[in-house]
Design an enzyme around this catalytic site. Structure first.
Site, PDB file in Angstrom:
ATOM      1  N   PRO A   2      -3.816   3.857  -4.485  1.00 48.78           N
ATOM      2  CA  PRO A   2      -2.905   4.332  -5.494  1.00 48.78           C
ATOM      3  C   PRO A   2      -1.484   4.319  -5.005  1.00 48.78           C
ATOM      4  CG  PRO A   2      -4.574   5.960  -4.919  1.00 48.78           C
ATOM      5  CD  PRO A   2      -4.531   4.960  -3.846  1.00 48.78           C
ATOM      6  N   GLU A   3      -0.621   3.794  -5.838  1.00 41.98           N
ATOM      7  CA  GLU A   3       0.807   3.872  -5.585  1.00 41.98           C
ATOM      8  C   GLU A   3       1.359   4.883  -6.582  1.00 41.98           C
ATOM      9  OE1 GLU A   3       2.569  -0.036  -5.052  1.00 41.98           O
ATOM     10  OE2 GLU A   3       0.592  -0.915  -4.776  1.00 41.98           O
ATOM     11  N   ARG A 152      19.803  -3.278   8.625  1.00 38.38           N
ATOM     12  CA  ARG A 152      18.347  -3.363   8.810  1.00 38.38           C
ATOM     13  C   ARG A 152      17.897  -4.817   8.699  1.00 38.38           C
ATOM     14  NH1 ARG A 152      15.506   1.659   8.951  1.00 38.38           N
ATOM     15  NH2 ARG A 152      17.050   3.258   8.529  1.00 38.38           N
TER      16      ARG A 152
END
Length: 271
Positions: A2-3, A152
Site C-alpha cells: 500500500p502506498e 542531490r
DNA sequence: ATGGGCACCTGGCTGC
DNA sequence: TGCAGCCAGGTGCCCA
C-alpha cells in the site's frame, strides 16, 4: 503494497466504523510483526474510545482517549471491518474488537506491517518526526521540491520514494508520476530544471489524488476495509506494462531495476 | 550529509 | 511433480 492512496482508502473505509466506538479488546494472534507488538498493549487500549482515524504518510493513526495507535500496512497488509464472529484465517494477526459488534482485523502475509502505540504527541514519535510534508498539502510545492533536489545526485525516482523528502509515493506511483511529468526515472535529481520540479509536483499530486478517487491500486492482495479491490490498476500508464505499447505514443514501455526496485517508463514520452 | 545495500517474511510464478 | 530461484504496493538500519 500500500502506498498513500491505499492507506487513505483504508482510512476512509474504517473511519465510520471505528470513530466513537469503544475498544472492547485487542486480540493479538501473532505479535511478530515488523516490530513485536508489546505484550501490555491490549491492557493499555482496552476500554478506550476511538476519537479519530487519521493518516500521516503511510501510517494510520487511531487516536484514543489516552494515546494513539500507529498502524502500518507494510508491503502486504490490509485492514478490514468485519462482524465480531467472522472466522479467522491464516495471516490474520490482530483484531481490534469494538463495542459495536464489529472488529478491525489486520491481515498481512509478509508481516512487514506494524502496530505501535504512543502516549504522547504522535507527530513526535521517532518514526513520524522526520517525515516530509504531505504531498497533498499546500506546503508540498515546486519551491519545496526545487530546494530538496539541489545538491542531490540520486536518481529522481529514488528521491521521490525517500520519505524524508517526499511522503506517500511508493514504487507504483513513483513510475506513474514520472511518466505524467515526462521525466525519465534515472535523471539525476539535482539536474531537474525549475519547470520540471514544478511539473513533477503537479504530477505526484494528480496521480495520488486520482488513485485515491479510484480506491487505490490492487495488484495482488490489497483490499479496502470493505474487502473491495482498488480500481486504479486499469489507469496505470507504465507500471507492470513492460513491452506493452505506451498509451500515449505506442512505443513499448521499458523496465529496469533501480535500487533493487522495478522501474517502468516510456523512452519516447519521458526525457 | 548522502547514498547504497541488506534485512525482515511469505507466497506465487517460472523454468528446469 | 518437485524444487530452486526470482519477484512482490515498505522502510529502518548499518556502513562507506
Amino acid at each position: 503494497m500500500p502506498e498513500l492512496p491505499e492507506v487513505e482508502t483504508t482510512r476512509r473505509g474504517i473511519e465510520p466504523h471505528v470513530v466513537g466506538r469503544r475498544v472492547r479488546a485487542l486480540l493479538v494472534h501473532e505479535p511478530r510483526l515488523r516490530w513485536r507488538v508489546e505484550a501490555d498493549l491490549p491492557a493499555r487500549v482496552a476500554g478506550q474510545r476511538v476519537q479519530a482515524a487519521g493518516r500521516r504518510a503511510k501510517y494510520l493513526l487511531l487516536a484514543l482517549e489516552r494515546g494513539t495507535l500507529l498502524l502500518h500496512l507494510g508491503m502486504s497488509g490490509s485492514l478490514r471491518v468485519l462482524p465480531a464472529d467472522a472466522p479467522r484465517d491464516r495471516h490474520d494477526h490482530f483484531d481490534l474488537v469494538f463495542d459495536s459488534g464489529e472488529l478491525l482485523r489486520f491481515n498481512d502475509p509478509r508481516r512487514f506491517g506494524s502496530l505501535l502505540f504512543t502516549s504522547g504527541d504522535p507527530a513526535a514519535h521517532p518514526l513520524l518526526a522526520a517525515l516530509a510534508p504531505e504531498p497533498l498539502d499546500d506546503s508540498f510545492d515546486a519551491d519545496y521540491l526545487w530546494r530538496v533536489t539541489r545538491s542531490r545526485r540520486v536518481a529522481v525516482k529514488q528521491l521521490i520514494m525517500n520519505s524524508r523528502l517526499v511522503v506517500g509515493v511508493g514504487n507504483i506511483y513513483a513510475s506513474e508520476a514520472l511518466f505524467r511529468a515526462g521525466i525519465r526515472p534515472g535523471r539525476e535529481a539535482q539536474r531537474l530544471s525549475r519547470t520540471e520540479t514544478a511539473r513533477l509536483v503537479r504530477a505526484i499530486r494528480t496521480v495520488l489524488a486520482n488513485a485515491v478517487k479510484a480506491g487505490g491500486t490492487t495488484l495482488r492482495d490489497y483490499v479496502g476495509a470493505d474487502g473491495a479491490p482498488g480500481y486504479f490498476r486499469r489507469k496505470l500508464q507504465v507500471y507492470e506494462r513492460s513491452g506493452q505499447p505506451c498509451r500515449r505514443c505506442r512505443t513499448p514501455i521499458r523496465r529496469r531495476l533501480q535500487g533493487q526496485r522495478a522501474t517502468y517508463w516510456c523512452p519516447e514520452c519521458q526525457k
